[in-house]
Design a protein around this motif. Structure first.
Motif, PDB file in Angstrom:
ATOM      1  N   PHE A  18     -13.106  13.753   5.568  1.00  0.00           N
ATOM      2  CA  PHE A  18     -11.665  13.991   5.692  1.00  0.00           C
ATOM      3  C   PHE A  18     -10.992  13.353   4.473  1.00  0.00           C
ATOM      4  O   PHE A  18     -11.494  12.372   3.924  1.00  0.00           O
ATOM      5  CB  PHE A  18     -11.117  13.355   6.972  1.00  0.00           C
ATOM      6  CG  PHE A  18     -11.621  13.989   8.234  1.00  0.00           C
ATOM      7  CD1 PHE A  18     -11.366  15.321   8.518  1.00  0.00           C
ATOM      8  CD2 PHE A  18     -12.361  13.251   9.161  1.00  0.00           C
ATOM      9  CE1 PHE A  18     -11.833  15.911   9.680  1.00  0.00           C
ATOM     10  CE2 PHE A  18     -12.835  13.833  10.332  1.00  0.00           C
ATOM     11  CZ  PHE A  18     -12.559  15.164  10.588  1.00  0.00           C
ATOM     12  N   VAL A  20      -9.113  11.092   3.656  1.00  0.00           N
ATOM     13  CA  VAL A  20      -8.460   9.827   3.998  1.00  0.00           C
ATOM     14  C   VAL A  20      -9.413   8.685   3.673  1.00  0.00           C
ATOM     15  O   VAL A  20     -10.598   8.765   4.008  1.00  0.00           O
ATOM     16  CB  VAL A  20      -8.128   9.791   5.510  1.00  0.00           C
ATOM     17  CG1 VAL A  20      -7.670   8.409   5.941  1.00  0.00           C
ATOM     18  CG2 VAL A  20      -7.062  10.822   5.856  1.00  0.00           C
ATOM     19  N   ILE A  22     -10.077   4.855   4.612  1.00  0.00           N
ATOM     20  CA  ILE A  22      -9.646   3.829   5.568  1.00  0.00           C
ATOM     21  C   ILE A  22      -9.880   2.460   4.936  1.00  0.00           C
ATOM     22  O   ILE A  22     -10.992   2.155   4.496  1.00  0.00           O
ATOM     23  CB  ILE A  22     -10.422   3.952   6.900  1.00  0.00           C
ATOM     24  CG1 ILE A  22     -10.180   5.325   7.539  1.00  0.00           C
ATOM     25  CG2 ILE A  22     -10.029   2.823   7.859  1.00  0.00           C
ATOM     26  CD1 ILE A  22      -8.751   5.636   7.916  1.00  0.00           C
ATOM     27  N   ASP A  32      -4.773   3.721   6.309  1.00  0.00           N
ATOM     28  CA  ASP A  32      -5.361   4.343   5.120  1.00  0.00           C
ATOM     29  C   ASP A  32      -4.834   3.701   3.834  1.00  0.00           C
ATOM     30  O   ASP A  32      -4.049   2.741   3.867  1.00  0.00           O
ATOM     31  CB  ASP A  32      -5.189   5.864   5.148  1.00  0.00           C
ATOM     32  CG  ASP A  32      -3.776   6.325   4.801  1.00  0.00           C
ATOM     33  OD1 ASP A  32      -2.933   5.483   4.404  1.00  0.00           O
ATOM     34  OD2 ASP A  32      -3.512   7.539   4.923  1.00  0.00           O
ATOM     35  N   TYR A  38      -3.084   5.230  11.843  1.00  0.00           N
ATOM     36  CA  TYR A  38      -3.622   6.270  12.722  1.00  0.00           C
ATOM     37  C   TYR A  38      -4.139   5.650  14.015  1.00  0.00           C
ATOM     38  O   TYR A  38      -4.694   4.553  14.000  1.00  0.00           O
ATOM     39  CB  TYR A  38      -4.824   6.967  12.078  1.00  0.00           C
ATOM     40  CG  TYR A  38      -4.580   7.599  10.737  1.00  0.00           C
ATOM     41  CD1 TYR A  38      -4.330   8.966  10.620  1.00  0.00           C
ATOM     42  CD2 TYR A  38      -4.632   6.824   9.575  1.00  0.00           C
ATOM     43  CE1 TYR A  38      -4.129   9.544   9.383  1.00  0.00           C
ATOM     44  CE2 TYR A  38      -4.434   7.400   8.332  1.00  0.00           C
ATOM     45  CZ  TYR A  38      -4.183   8.760   8.239  1.00  0.00           C
ATOM     46  OH  TYR A  38      -3.999   9.324   7.018  1.00  0.00           O
ATOM     47  N   ASP A  40      -7.137   5.785  16.382  1.00  0.00           N
ATOM     48  CA  ASP A  40      -8.511   6.226  16.176  1.00  0.00           C
ATOM     49  C   ASP A  40      -9.105   6.725  17.487  1.00  0.00           C
ATOM     50  O   ASP A  40      -9.446   5.942  18.368  1.00  0.00           O
ATOM     51  CB  ASP A  40      -9.337   5.057  15.619  1.00  0.00           C
ATOM     52  CG  ASP A  40     -10.771   5.450  15.347  1.00  0.00           C
ATOM     53  OD1 ASP A  40     -11.089   6.649  15.404  1.00  0.00           O
ATOM     54  OD2 ASP A  40     -11.582   4.545  15.062  1.00  0.00           O
ATOM     55  N   VAL A 344      -7.765  19.272  14.508  1.00  0.00           N
ATOM     56  CA  VAL A 344      -8.065  17.928  13.996  1.00  0.00           C
ATOM     57  C   VAL A 344      -7.229  17.622  12.743  1.00  0.00           C
ATOM     58  O   VAL A 344      -6.698  16.515  12.589  1.00  0.00           O
ATOM     59  CB  VAL A 344      -9.584  17.784  13.719  1.00  0.00           C
ATOM     60  CG1 VAL A 344      -9.885  16.510  12.950  1.00  0.00           C
ATOM     61  CG2 VAL A 344     -10.361  17.798  15.031  1.00  0.00           C
ATOM     62  N   MET A 348      -4.434  14.656  12.359  1.00  0.00           N
ATOM     63  CA  MET A 348      -4.514  13.666  11.286  1.00  0.00           C
ATOM     64  C   MET A 348      -3.168  13.542  10.575  1.00  0.00           C
ATOM     65  O   MET A 348      -2.685  12.436  10.315  1.00  0.00           O
ATOM     66  CB  MET A 348      -5.609  14.075  10.310  1.00  0.00           C
ATOM     67  CG  MET A 348      -5.879  13.046   9.244  1.00  0.00           C
ATOM     68  SD  MET A 348      -7.330  13.462   8.302  1.00  0.00           S
ATOM     69  CE  MET A 348      -8.537  13.452   9.575  1.00  0.00           C
ATOM     70  N   LEU A 353      -6.679  10.311  14.639  1.00  0.00           N
ATOM     71  CA  LEU A 353      -8.002  10.728  14.144  1.00  0.00           C
ATOM     72  C   LEU A 353      -8.842  11.237  15.307  1.00  0.00           C
ATOM     73  O   LEU A 353      -9.112  10.506  16.258  1.00  0.00           O
ATOM     74  CB  LEU A 353      -8.713   9.555  13.469  1.00  0.00           C
ATOM     75  CG  LEU A 353      -8.011   8.915  12.261  1.00  0.00           C
ATOM     76  CD1 LEU A 353      -8.878   7.778  11.707  1.00  0.00           C
ATOM     77  CD2 LEU A 353      -7.715   9.949  11.170  1.00  0.00           C
ATOM     78  N   CYS A 354      -9.249  12.517  15.229  1.00  0.00           N
ATOM     79  CA  CYS A 354     -10.134  13.105  16.237  1.00  0.00           C
ATOM     80  C   CYS A 354     -11.371  13.643  15.537  1.00  0.00           C
ATOM     81  O   CYS A 354     -11.417  13.756  14.324  1.00  0.00           O
ATOM     82  CB  CYS A 354      -9.453  14.274  16.949  1.00  0.00           C
ATOM     83  SG  CYS A 354      -7.897  13.864  17.724  1.00  0.00           S
TER      84      CYS A 354
END
Ligand SMILES: *Cc1c(COP(=O)(O)O)cnc(C)c1O
Length: 387
Positions: A18, A20, A22, A32, A38, A40, A344, A348, A353-354
């Motif tokens: 993704f 992003v 972290i 991020d 986010y 999670d 998803v 986001m 976050l999925c």
């Protein structure tokens, strides 16, 4: 070069990440590189059982790292022995072999099953039946166990001795057993990567009778479903199954690499000196982390996992753009009208976050995610499915 560019240039191209990076987090909130927060709902694929940088977890890890971080398996260390005892006492299993990952925990399960069958039934009894659409890992042997052709194609020849049967179809398994001497049947009670698909209670009962009547081992892969994820310590406990071998990893040490293969009394003596081993397996820091994680997975927490799972299911059931919800506890799959990847991405954008699993949106939040965050996340997910 920024981190994303450096990663793309130097890391083998196996991961479609993704967009992003972290950089930090606390519990079920992660941050991020731009400071965006986010919720999670994936826990690093069911790994961070109590979220990111959880205080008690950090304390347990730091304390052990400050004593001794590694001594190899040539010496005794306390966390390793205490963790094995804890796992055995809570499952009724007799012995544990520690490794570093789910695939390795399954490799050990497969080696034990093969050696047991060769000794007890004869060397022709090497075949292990696994389920179609299953996932058991990425090593060549666990890939062979994995019942999904598309993982196999590019890596032939795989380890022989696996046959894949349809979940729920006892006739197919019986036909296989009639033509092929079997060592074991290996299952996930809920196929995770396969799309969060639980086996039925009837199938579990029929399987249980089948392996007992024929004296075939039952191996349950609890790599994803284990360690409280489904609202029981291990998912086989929902089904009343009595596995001979259980493999687990992912959430066991709450974010450090640790695999465990639990052996019942029936197979506890199969591995002798030199039959198997691992340099890092049973690492004291990982085991101290796992002791801390398991110590917190008590009946109270498991009840909360079940209640939160039921709450989420009810929140999603019948919502616009959601065609179905599968799974148990905090391991849920949503069949969405929109493509799962699109949902998803939208989530986001809106700070949640999925994960996906096949055509499903997959949710695997921390076992202790606060209700308030769960409510916020559910609202974002519902909006993403509907919009
Ligand atoms: C993730 C997973 C594995 C593989 O675990 P690794 O730690 O990635 O090797 C095996 N079985 C199941 C059911 C899994 O979900």
């Amino acid at each position: 070069m920024n981190i994303k560019q450096t990663d793309k240039q130097y890391i083998a191209g196996t991961y479609n990440r993704f967009p992003v990076e972290i950089v930090s987090g606390k519990g079920s909130l992660v941050v991020d590189e731009n400071g965006k927060e986010y919720i999670d709902m994936g826990s690093g694929i069911a790994v961070t059982s109590f979220g990111v940088a959880d205080e008690k977890w950090v304390e347990a890890v730091a304390a052990q790292a400050g004593k001794v971080q590694h001594m190899s398996n040539l010496y005794y260390t306390e966390p390793c022995a205490l963790l094995a005892r804890e796992l055995c006492e809570r499952t009724g299993m007799a012995k544990v072999f520690f490794s570093n990952s789910g695939a390795e925990a399954n490799e050990c399960a497969i080696k034990v099953a093969r050696k047991w069958a060769a000794e007890k039934k004869g060397p022709e009894h090497f075949t292990i039946a696994t389920l179609k659409n299953s996932f058991h890992g990425r090593t060549l042997t666990t890939l062979a166990a994995t019942g999904q052709e598309h993982y196999h194609e590019l890596f032939q020849p795989l380890t022989p001795g696996f046959a894949h049967v349809e979940a729920g179809n006892m006739a197919e398994l019986e036909a296989l057993a009639a033509s092929t001497p079997l060592a074991a049947v290996m299952i996930e009670c809920i196929q995770g990567e396969g799309g969060v698909l639980p086996i039925s209670r009837e199938y579990a009962e029929a399987l249980s009778r089948f392996v007992k009547e024929r004296d075939i081992l039952l191996v349950v892969d609890e790599v994803q479903t284990g360690n409280g994820r489904t609202g029981r310590l291990y998912s086989y406990m929902h089904y009343g199954l009595e596995p001979d071998i259980v493999s687990t990893a992912k959430g066991l040490a709450g974010g450090l690499p640790l695999g465990a293969t639990l052996l019942s009394g029936k197979v506890q003596g199969i591995l002798g000196f030199g039959d198997h081993g691992s340099t890092f397996g049973g690492n004291p820091v990982c085991c101290a982390a796992a002791l801390s994680v398991l110590g917190r997975i008590d009946e109270d927490l498991l009840g909360q996992v079940r209640a939160k799972g039921e709450w989420l299911k009810a929140a999603f059931q019948g919502a616009e753009g959601i065609e179905g919800v599968t799974g148990l506890g905090l391991m849920l799959g949503l069949k969405t009208t929109k493509p799962a990847g699109e949902v998803v991405a939208k989530c986001m954008e809106n700070g949640v976050l999925c994960l996906t699993a096949k055509d499903k949106v997959r949710l695997l939040p921390a076992l202790n995610i606060p209700m308030e965050l769960l409510e916020k996340a559910a609202a974002v997910i519902k909006a993403a499915c509907a919009g």
